[in-house]
Design a protein around this motif. Structure first.
Motif, PDB file in Angstrom:
ATOM      1  N   SER A 198       0.812  -1.122  -0.075  1.00 52.43           N
ATOM      2  CA  SER A 198       0.011  -0.030  -0.033  1.00 52.43           C
ATOM      3  C   SER A 198       0.943   1.395   0.019  1.00 52.43           C
ATOM      4  CB  SER A 198      -0.809   0.045   1.172  1.00 52.43           C
ATOM      5  OG  SER A 198      -0.130  -0.062   2.414  1.00 52.43           O
ATOM      6  N   ASP A 254       1.794  -4.557  -6.004  1.00 48.51           N
ATOM      7  CA  ASP A 254       0.623  -5.392  -5.805  1.00 48.51           C
ATOM      8  C   ASP A 254       1.173  -6.818  -5.184  1.00 48.51           C
ATOM      9  OD1 ASP A 254      -1.704  -6.459  -5.618  1.00 48.51           O
ATOM     10  OD2 ASP A 254      -2.085  -6.619  -7.939  1.00 48.51           O
ATOM     11  N   GLU A 269      -6.439  -4.507   1.059  1.00 52.21           N
ATOM     12  CA  GLU A 269      -6.605  -3.363   0.319  1.00 52.21           C
ATOM     13  C   GLU A 269      -8.117  -3.140  -0.126  1.00 52.21           C
ATOM     14  OE1 GLU A 269      -2.726  -3.044  -2.517  1.00 52.21           O
ATOM     15  OE2 GLU A 269      -3.876  -4.920  -2.690  1.00 52.21           O
TER      16      GLU A 269
END
Length: 794
Positions: free
Chosen positions: A281, A337, A380
């Motif tokens: 993140s 990611d 997320e």
């Protein structure tokens, strides 16, 4: 003592012979080379140009400094040839130090130094000597001047006036590189012996540096001295006089020498692999870690530049140099990611910015290390399938019609369901709705493209397991047009035609506008309305490029016959369904010149002379208005000077107009004018001052003749007129009094109540109703008054 003085005299002769000769303007002589005779002019005793022997005998001309004996130091002896030893001659001494430093025996002429002398304080003394006769007190010889020089001894050591010294020299310098020059100063006499001859040497600082014994220049003595090994050196320098011989005096100073840095060391990473952990993140541009290469150099030579070597994962990261710490700061260029890739490996190269070509042979001035980055999983928010959704819908689509859908997914390991809702801040009017589970978007109200052609709002998706994790996407909805509005003529709706227009002449180009969203290639057609196609004065020519021309059909037009023409034009569009409209154009006939330039289109211009323009007419009209205003103002001012006061009485219908300066109190005010005289001519006249003019305090009242009985009103007025005409005290302006005299012989008889003996209440006005409609209003007025009076009596 005598041996020492003889030795001193011998040294003086060898080194400084003749320096202590008299300072009179005589040839300077030395004891060794010149005779001991001189020409002396003694006033009054010897003829001019008489050759005589030298009058003074000098035994000694110098004295040793720093004498420490108990007795005064013997300097020398003065003697005159005229002194026969009989005690008749007295010797005197004057000048520098006479009496304080040097004394003289007045009888023998012996000179002694009575205190210790310092050559560095004063190197010589100038004195004057004279032989005087004791009895006559007269000089036997002219006064002579001589010098006593203080002989130097080695009593001062060399001193470094600028010490201690600070110097720098680049590291890795070759042998003999210049460092610094030192200088020592000896206060002793440099012209006498070796007392001031200085020799330099190094007492501490070998074998790194050397010094020139004569010049004091310090140079490097070892090659390749490395600053990173030792940076500071302290060197002790000695300066010794007497040429460095034994017994000479010495002085020392310290020289602090610093090796300055050169770029002779490349940067080196302390380890070959760096491990970093980064949450997925992390925002773009954030610093995710630091690495550092060590460079032992200093300053700009230690400045390091970091670069990522192209390879695996290098395009996701960037590295910059922290100028204060010279660390490499790794920053994120693209989002991470965890579900896509969990680790990245790349190499970082560190190199110096400022290279020194002298050390290129030592190898490349750079180093390489490997960086391994591990991506950490973070819970997320949902991710939409598109960054932007674009949809289309026709206007007037029924409410509830689905026009599209959005999709968002939870990409984390433990996938969660997603809920959708519209951001009310972006769609405050609620034109659309969304299904919270499916993400389908439907209309909530009828849409009108002419009001709003495009809608832009946001949809938020949140995870069911964690509603705080949300994501947002923009929705762009274009409202498609439905052909519901006919085309219309673009402004202007009014045009002009010249009176001298020719048939076929295009007087105006018109175009069309459609409030509908015109698709590409839409075409407008123009034609004349059928009702205007019969013997038209004008027609419409379609150019088939969405424009048309208004064409004149007659050979000239006349404003006198017809000023305005109305031309109906039909316009159709090419959309489905076809929409058309009839637009009426107003064509005004105007006067133009031969080139077609419009001169005038006003209606009133038809009736004006040919050579008179509109501006001239306006100017004439303004002049007339100004003249009228002046006349009205003048009349008003004249009327302001003469105010007329109309006094009316219900009992007397005759007018009485009196001009006076004060304002009365109405009908009840009888002080302004005495009307009683008109009502009854028999009223006894009283001497009263006039009320219509300002009274004169010195003016006596006029004596008026008494009025006879039964005097007619006409005679009364005539009498008053003559009285005023003959009155010398009358005011300089006219006082107009108008009386209505009906005369005799009236059918209705006199209406005056002056001679009437009855009161108003006794009058009967019923006969007024018999006089006809013209007296109806008057009969009603007096009839009402009569009834009112009867009511009061009852």
């Amino acid at each position: 003592m005598l041996t020492r003085n003889c030795l001193s005299l011998l040294l003086w002769v060898l080194f400084d012979g003749g320096l202590l000769t008299p300072l009179q303007p005589q040839p300077q002589q030395t004891l060794a080379t010149e005779p001991r005779e001189n020409v002396i002019h003694l006033p009054g005793q010897r003829p001019h140009f008489q050759r005589v022997k030298r009058g003074w005998v000098w035994n000694q001309f110098f004295v040793l400094e720093e004498y420490m004996g108990s007795e005064p130091q013997y300097v020398g002896k003065l003697h005159s040839d005229l002194d026969k030893g009989e005690g008749t001659v007295k010797y005197t001494l004057s000048g520098d130090g006479a009496g304080t430093v040097f004394t003289i025996d007045e009888t023998t002429g012996d000179i002694h130094a009575i205190r210790s002398l310092d050559r560095e304080e004063k190197p010589f003394y100038t004195l004057r000597a004279q032989a005087v006769d004791i009895e006559t007190r007269k000089p036997l010889e002219p006064e002579s001047e001589f010098i006593i020089k203080v002989q130097d001894i080695n009593d001062n050591e060399p001193k470094f006036l600028d010490g201690p010294y600070v110097a720098t020299v680049p590291e890795m310098s070759p042998v003999g590189a210049y460092v610094l020059q030192v200088k020592a100063t000896d206060a002793d006499d440099p012209t006498y012996g070796n007392s001031a001859r200085v020799v330099y040497s190094i007492l501490q600082g070998q074998p790194y540096f050397s010094i020139d014994p004569k010049t004091g220049v310090i140079r490097t003595a070892l090659p390749n001295m490395d600053r990173e090994v030792k940076e500071q050196y302290q060197v002790l320098i000695q300066a010794k006089d007497m040429g460095g011989q034994l017994g000479g005096l010495a002085g020392t100073t310290i020289v602090n020498i610093t090796l300055t840095d050169v770029n002779d060391n490349p940067p080196r990473f302390p380890k070959s692999i760096f491990h970093l952990k980064v949450p997925e993140s992390s925002p773009i541009g954030s610093a995710i870690g630091r690495i550092r290469a060590v460079d032992p150099d200093f300053g700009q030579n230690a400045e390091i530049e970091y670069n990522i070597v192209p390879g695996d994962g290098g395009n996701l990261f960037d590295i910059v140099t922290d100028e204060e710490t010279q660390e490499g700061v790794i920053k994120l260029k693209k989002p991470l990611d965890f579900e896509t890739k969990k680790a990245y490996t790349f190499k970082v190269e560190a190199s110096n910015l400022h290279l020194d070509h002298r050390f290129h042979s030592a190898g490349p001035f750079k180093d390489t290390a490997t960086v391994k980055i591990s991506v950490l999983d973070v819970d997320e928010p949902p991710v939409f399938s598109k960054p932007l959704y674009t949809m289309e819908v026709y206007e007037d689509t029924p409410v509830g019609t689905i026009i599209g859908a959005v999709t968002a997914q939870d990409l984390d390991v433990g996938s969660s369901a997603v809920r959708y809702f519209i951001d009310w801040k972006s769609d405050g009017d609620s034109y659309f709705t969304i299904d919270g589970n499916e993400g389908t978007i439907a209309t909530n109200e009828l849409l009108d493209r002419e009001n709003t052609a495009q809608y832009n709002f946001s949809i938020i998706a949140s995870k069911v397991s964690n509603p705080l994790l949300t994501s947002k996407v923009n929705i762009l909805i274009n409202v498609l047009d439905v052909n519901e509005f006919p085309p219309e003529i673009s402004v202007p709706y009014e045009t002009a035609v010249c009176e001298n227009a020719k048939p076929g002449q295009i007087i105006q180009i018109v175009s069309a506008a459609d409030r509908d969203l015109s698709p590409a290639g839409q075409h407008f057609s123009f034609r004349l309305a059928p009702e205007a196609a019969i013997k038209p004065n004008f027609t419409v020519r379609d150019f088939r490029n969405n424009t048309a021309g208004i064409e004149a059909r007659r050979n000239g037009y006349s404003r006198r016959q017809q000023e305005l023409y109305f031309l109906p034009v039909i316009i159709e569009d090419s959309s489905y369904p076809v929409q058309s409209s009839t637009n009426t154009m107003t064509i005004r006939v105007c006067r133009c010149d031969s080139d077609g330039t419009i001169l005038s289109c006003n209606v009133e211009a038809i009736f004006l002379p040919v050579g008179l323009s509109t501006g001239a007419l306006i100017a004439i009209l303004l002049c007339i208005i100004i003249l009228l205003a002046i006349v009205v103002l003048y009349v008003a001012l004249r009327r302001q000077k003469k105010k007329d006061t109309l006094m009316t009485s219900k009992e007397d219908i005759r007018d009485n107009v009196i001009h006076y300066d004060d304002e009365g109190g109405g009908e009840e005010d009888t002080q302004a004018f005495d009307i009683g005289a008109l009502r009854n001519p028999k009223v006894i006249e009283e001497n009263k001052i006039r009320r219509d003019i300002k009274p004169d305090s010195l003016c006596l009242p006029r004596q008026r003749p008494p009025v006879e009985d039964n005097t007619d009103i006409r005679d009364f007025i005539h009498q008053r007129l003559q009285e005023n005409d003959m009155d010398p005290t009358a005011p300089p302006y006219d006082s107009l009094a108008t009386y209505a005299y009906e005369g005799s012989g009236s059918v209705a008889e006199s209406l005056s109540s002056i001679d009437s003996l009855t009161t108003e209440a006794d009058q009967d006005y019923d006969y007024l109703t018999d006089w006809g409609p013209r007296f109806k209003v008057l009969a009603d007025m007096f009839g009402e008054e009569e009834s009112y009076n009867s009511d009061k009596v009852t």
